[in-house]
Design a protein around this motif. Structure first.
Motif, PDB file in Angstrom:
ATOM      1  N   UNK A 186      13.362  -8.967 -21.716  1.00 27.91           N
ATOM      2  CA  UNK A 186      13.822  -9.244 -22.395  1.00 27.91           C
ATOM      3  C   UNK A 186      14.557 -10.293 -22.543  1.00 27.91           C
ATOM      4  N   UNK A 187      14.230 -11.181 -24.303  1.00 24.74           N
ATOM      5  CA  UNK A 187      14.654 -12.449 -24.089  1.00 24.74           C
ATOM      6  C   UNK A 187      16.624 -12.102 -24.309  1.00 24.74           C
ATOM      7  N   UNK A 188      16.739 -11.260 -25.125  1.00 22.22           N
ATOM      8  CA  UNK A 188      18.184 -10.278 -24.688  1.00 22.22           C
ATOM      9  C   UNK A 188      18.967 -10.331 -22.987  1.00 22.22           C
ATOM     10  N   UNK A 189      18.281  -9.981 -22.043  1.00 21.42           N
ATOM     11  CA  UNK A 189      18.833  -9.763 -21.370  1.00 21.42           C
ATOM     12  C   UNK A 189      18.337 -10.909 -20.126  1.00 21.42           C
ATOM     13  N   UNK A 190      17.152 -11.678 -20.714  1.00 20.43           N
ATOM     14  CA  UNK A 190      17.518 -12.735 -19.861  1.00 20.43           C
ATOM     15  C   UNK A 190      18.295 -13.820 -20.363  1.00 20.43           C
ATOM     16  N   UNK A 191      19.015 -13.549 -21.627  1.00 21.16           N
ATOM     17  CA  UNK A 191      20.335 -14.674 -21.621  1.00 21.16           C
ATOM     18  C   UNK A 191      21.078 -14.560 -20.868  1.00 21.16           C
ATOM     19  N   UNK A 192      21.535 -12.832 -20.377  1.00 15.81           N
ATOM     20  CA  UNK A 192      22.769 -12.197 -19.953  1.00 15.81           C
ATOM     21  C   UNK A 192      22.849 -12.560 -18.559  1.00 15.81           C
ATOM     22  N   UNK A 193      21.311 -12.857 -17.804  1.00 13.70           N
ATOM     23  CA  UNK A 193      21.485 -13.113 -16.167  1.00 13.70           C
ATOM     24  C   UNK A 193      21.745 -15.036 -16.491  1.00 13.70           C
ATOM     25  N   UNK A 194      21.253 -15.745 -17.543  1.00  9.10           N
ATOM     26  CA  UNK A 194      21.678 -17.396 -17.207  1.00  9.10           C
ATOM     27  C   UNK A 194      23.207 -16.770 -17.843  1.00  9.10           C
ATOM     28  N   UNK A 195      23.739 -15.748 -18.029  1.00  5.56           N
ATOM     29  CA  UNK A 195      25.538 -16.319 -18.380  1.00  5.56           C
ATOM     30  C   UNK A 195      26.144 -15.748 -16.907  1.00  5.56           C
ATOM     31  N   UNK A 196      25.294 -15.456 -15.901  1.00  6.54           N
ATOM     32  CA  UNK A 196      25.739 -14.905 -14.886  1.00  6.54           C
ATOM     33  C   UNK A 196      25.685 -15.668 -14.417  1.00  6.54           C
ATOM     34  N   UNK A 197      24.339 -16.216 -13.956  1.00 11.32           N
ATOM     35  CA  UNK A 197      23.950 -17.083 -13.245  1.00 11.32           C
ATOM     36  C   UNK A 197      25.128 -19.003 -13.514  1.00 11.32           C
ATOM     37  N   UNK A 198      25.525 -18.890 -14.832  1.00 11.94           N
ATOM     38  CA  UNK A 198      26.398 -19.508 -15.148  1.00 11.94           C
ATOM     39  C   UNK A 198      27.698 -19.062 -14.125  1.00 11.94           C
TER      40      UNK A 198
END
Length: 135
Positions: free
Chosen positions: A85-97
């Motif tokens: 969902x949008x919140x998990x998407x932000x978490x994925x992007x944080x880990x990728x960063x």
């Protein structure tokens, strides 16, 4: 470099990745989906999607290195996320960063996020599959 990342005219440009990769090379590398385990198959980041994302991307880089490639050679990734969902998407992007910062690289290649109900083990929240091309 064997990979050119582009955002063609007429195609929406987004800040998190390029829309197209043009690969010129002689060796294609296909990685199995990388999850958040260490070299001893121990889970990293139980119940923490950002940490699992970071570890999965670090594993992608290590797997590519073992095949004689780098993250610059990636043509596409598919990211499977449990309960996307949008919140998990932000978490994925944080880990990728965080992984990109640790590696000193930029993960801007084309990619696809796929929401799933589960992965092969119930504690895994993300799996990152990648393809690369080298000269």
């Amino acid at each position: 470099m064997s990979i050119q990342l582009i955002n063609p005219d007429g195609v929406v440009s987004v800040s998190v990745h390029h829309q197209v990769s043009v690969a010129t090379g002689s060796k294609i590398i296909s990685l199995a989906g990388q999850v958040s385990w260490d070299e001893n198959a121990q889970l990293i980041g139980k119940d923490d999607l950002a940490t699992q994302s970071e570890q999965a991307y670090l594993n992608v880089a290590r797997a590519l290195d073992g095949a004689g490639a780098t993250t610059d050679d990636i043509t596409h990734v598919t990211v499977y996320v449990v309960g996307y969902n949008p919140e998990t998407g932000k978490q994925v992007m944080e880990g990728r960063r965080r992984a990109a910062d640790r590696l000193g690289v930029d993960f801007q290649h084309p990619g696809t996020f796929v929401g799933v109900t589960s992965l092969f083990h119930p504690d895994y929240l993300i799996e990152v599959q990648a393809t690369a091309v080298v000269v």
